[in-house]
Scaffold this motif. Structure first.
Motif, PDB file in Angstrom:
ATOM      1  N   PRO A 169      28.652  15.301 -81.406  1.00 38.03           N
ATOM      2  CA  PRO A 169      28.971  16.558 -80.703  1.00 38.03           C
ATOM      3  C   PRO A 169      30.472  16.717 -80.470  1.00 38.03           C
ATOM      4  O   PRO A 169      31.007  17.839 -80.572  1.00 38.03           O
ATOM      5  N   PHE A 170      31.144  15.609 -80.179  1.00 38.10           N
ATOM      6  CA  PHE A 170      32.600  15.679 -79.998  1.00 38.10           C
ATOM      7  C   PHE A 170      33.279  16.124 -81.292  1.00 38.10           C
ATOM      8  O   PHE A 170      34.180  16.978 -81.274  1.00 38.10           O
ATOM      9  N   LEU A 171      32.859  15.566 -82.424  1.00 38.03           N
ATOM     10  CA  LEU A 171      33.475  15.935 -83.693  1.00 38.03           C
ATOM     11  C   LEU A 171      33.136  17.374 -84.081  1.00 38.03           C
ATOM     12  O   LEU A 171      33.949  18.061 -84.704  1.00 38.03           O
ATOM     13  N   LEU A 172      31.951  17.838 -83.695  1.00 37.40           N
ATOM     14  CA  LEU A 172      31.603  19.233 -83.957  1.00 37.40           C
ATOM     15  C   LEU A 172      32.512  20.162 -83.164  1.00 37.40           C
ATOM     16  O   LEU A 172      32.970  21.197 -83.679  1.00 37.40           O
ATOM     17  N   PHE A 173      32.808  19.810 -81.918  1.00 41.43           N
ATOM     18  CA  PHE A 173      33.767  20.602 -81.148  1.00 41.43           C
ATOM     19  C   PHE A 173      35.140  20.567 -81.818  1.00 41.43           C
ATOM     20  O   PHE A 173      35.852  21.582 -81.866  1.00 41.43           O
ATOM     21  N   LEU A 177      37.775  23.520 -82.734  1.00 44.25           N
ATOM     22  CA  LEU A 177      39.114  23.493 -82.139  1.00 44.25           C
ATOM     23  C   LEU A 177      40.197  23.547 -83.199  1.00 44.25           C
ATOM     24  O   LEU A 177      41.150  24.328 -83.107  1.00 44.25           O
ATOM     25  N   THR A 178      40.064  22.704 -84.231  1.00 48.40           N
ATOM     26  CA  THR A 178      41.105  22.612 -85.251  1.00 48.40           C
ATOM     27  C   THR A 178      41.024  23.722 -86.291  1.00 48.40           C
ATOM     28  O   THR A 178      42.037  24.127 -86.860  1.00 48.40           O
ATOM     29  N   GLY A 179      39.812  24.238 -86.529  1.00 47.50           N
ATOM     30  CA  GLY A 179      39.659  25.260 -87.553  1.00 47.50           C
ATOM     31  C   GLY A 179      39.852  26.673 -87.059  1.00 47.50           C
ATOM     32  O   GLY A 179      40.250  27.558 -87.831  1.00 47.50           O
ATOM     33  N   PHE A 180      39.624  26.902 -85.749  1.00 45.18           N
ATOM     34  CA  PHE A 180      39.648  28.274 -85.251  1.00 45.18           C
ATOM     35  C   PHE A 180      40.458  28.452 -83.962  1.00 45.18           C
ATOM     36  O   PHE A 180      41.369  29.277 -83.915  1.00 45.18           O
ATOM     37  N   ILE A 181      40.137  27.698 -82.916  1.00 46.62           N
ATOM     38  CA  ILE A 181      40.790  27.918 -81.624  1.00 46.62           C
ATOM     39  C   ILE A 181      42.293  27.692 -81.713  1.00 46.62           C
ATOM     40  O   ILE A 181      43.100  28.557 -81.335  1.00 46.62           O
TER      41      ILE A 181
END
Length: 447
Positions: A169-173, A177-181
């Motif tokens: 779940p951390f890596l999914l966040f 975070l890195t791809g969009f936010i």
């Protein structure tokens, strides 16, 4: 003289004769190479040096991934060290892939005063070639320098949520975070978006990188909750000492070193005398701010607690570095010292504040990256007359709201779907055993 000695002497004389005959040709070849080098135009020379700055700065910032890994490994308990190492190498890899797939173009392609760029794969495009004004550089070197920044933002989240969050779940966040936010809010300033037109200034990312990571970490900590046993009835705090202060110290020094690439290469050019002077100024101001943060944190902990806290001293260095990142060029050394020292004070005062609020931040990343990121960004107009407090506040608030809201929504979505927290039994066992299957210190943790 023996026959062997005679042969050696003859061979030596033959070798000297060969060198004598070859020397003019060799000298001519060297002269031709040197002449060719000096026939490079000024823009071509600037192109080479600018590209080199991106590459050197990039691998220094990439080395900060090792710094975060060692810092976190030292500040978590022994039973969770392998988990933190796994998360940090995963973060860098995920960030690299997502920035290629969508992040770079979302941040830099076609923003044009707006709110985000295009969604497309990044591809090398050096069609612009050598710029006549000396600002040219290889496109690949720019991509490399930018991708290590997004990895830094994601690493901030890792330490805060240590010891109780599940890996996947951390890596999914991290993917979001890195791809969009990160790319979307970064486009508002560095991509030529609406904040850049407003006059907002953030030289190397006190807000764009560090506060972004800090807001994501804060939202994650609120949704995730504190570690078991961290807070006791009556408002008390149960100390949970880290596994290795030497590792944490090594990690801090690695981060300090990497910050010279982080801030220095953010000048984005070193092809002229003025740019070389600017990079040098950024280096010494960055170093001075870190030193100010350390000393301020040490003095304040001595005054408040009658002892110097090594963890506060380490975070004081990072606080000074984050504080100066928004504007490391304009200040004098005295100003840099003061800006960094205030960062060190902020950390010492806000770490216990989070504990009072029962917000469990294992490594102190929220005070360092969020609070000092805000301070550093708001301090820019003190030394840089090209911006103002209103523009800086607009950037801090808008980026803060965007990152906090999107991060909160994502954390809640993950919590109520796949779950983000390990079980109580797994937490007590340690995530090295429960999640990774490999312990960092089996001889100490196996009984």
């Amino acid at each position: 003289m023996t026959n062997t000695g005679r042969y050696i002497r003859l061979a030596g004389m033959a070798g000297l004769a060969t060198l004598a005959l070859a020397a003019p040709a060799f000298a001519q070849e060297v002269e031709e190479v040197a002449e060719e080098a000096f026939t490079l135009s000024a823009p071509e020379t600037a192109y080479i040096f600018n590209t080199l700055l991106f590459l050197i700065g990039g691998f220094l910032v990439m080395w900060m991934a090792a710094g975060f890994a060692m810092l976190e490994a030292g500040l978590v308990r022994s039973k969770n060290v392998a988990m933190q190492c796994t998360k940090n190498i995963s973060i860098f890899s995920v960030a690299t892939i997502l920035y290629y797939l969508v992040g770079y173009n979302l941040m830099y392609s076609g923003v044009d005063g707006g709110y985000f760029g295009s969604i497309a794969l990044w591809g090398v495009d050096d069609s612009g070639g050598v710029a006549s004004d000396g600002t040219g550089y290889a496109a690949a070197s720019d991509w490399f320098f930018q991708v290590v920044f997004v990895a830094t933002a994601a690493s901030i989240v890792s330490g805060t949520l240590a010891e109780r969050i599940k890996l996947w779940p951390f890596l999914l966040f991290t993917v979001f975070l890195t791809g969009f936010i990160y790319p979307i809010q970064g486009s508002w300033q560095w991509g030529g978006g609406w904040l850049s037109e407003l006059g907002f200034s953030d030289f190397a990312g006190s807000t764009i990188v560090h506060s972004t990571g800090g807001w994501a970490a804060l939202m994650g900590a609120l949704v995730l909750g504190p570690r078991i046993g961290k807070y006791v009835k009556g408002g008390g705090v149960s100390p949970m000492p880290g596994s290795s202060m030497p590792l944490a110290t090594l990690g801090t020094f690695i981060l300090w070193l990497g910050w010279f690439g982080f801030n220095g290469a953010s000048q984005l050019a070193i092809g002229t005398v003025a740019d070389a002077q600017a990079v040098s100024t950024v280096f010494i101001n960055t170093n001075m701010a870190a030193a100010g943060g350390v000393v301020a944190a040490m003095v304040l902990t001595q005054l408040l607690y009658k002892k110097v806290d090594i963890t506060m001293a380490l975070n004081g260095a990072l606080a000074g570095l984050v504080s100066i990142t928004a504007e490391p060029l304009a200040p004098t050394l005295g100003w840099a010292l003061g800006i960094g020292a205030i960062g060190g004070v902020i950390v010492v005062l806000t770490v216990p504040l989070l504990d009072k609020l029962h917000i469990d931040d294992v490594v102190g990343a929220i005070p360092v990256h969020l609070f000092c990121g805000i301070w550093g960004t708001m301090a820019v107009p003190l030394t840089n007359g090209d911006t103002n407090f209103a523009a800086q506040a607009t950037g801090v608030i808008s980026i803060g709201i965007f990152v906090a809201v999107t991060s909160l929504v994502l954390w809640l979505a993950l919590r109520f779907t796949i779950g983000i927290r390990c079980s109580e039994e797994e937490e007590m066992m340690g995530l090295d055993k429960a999640e990774i299957g490999v312990e960092a210190y089996p001889e100490f943790t196996v009984r």
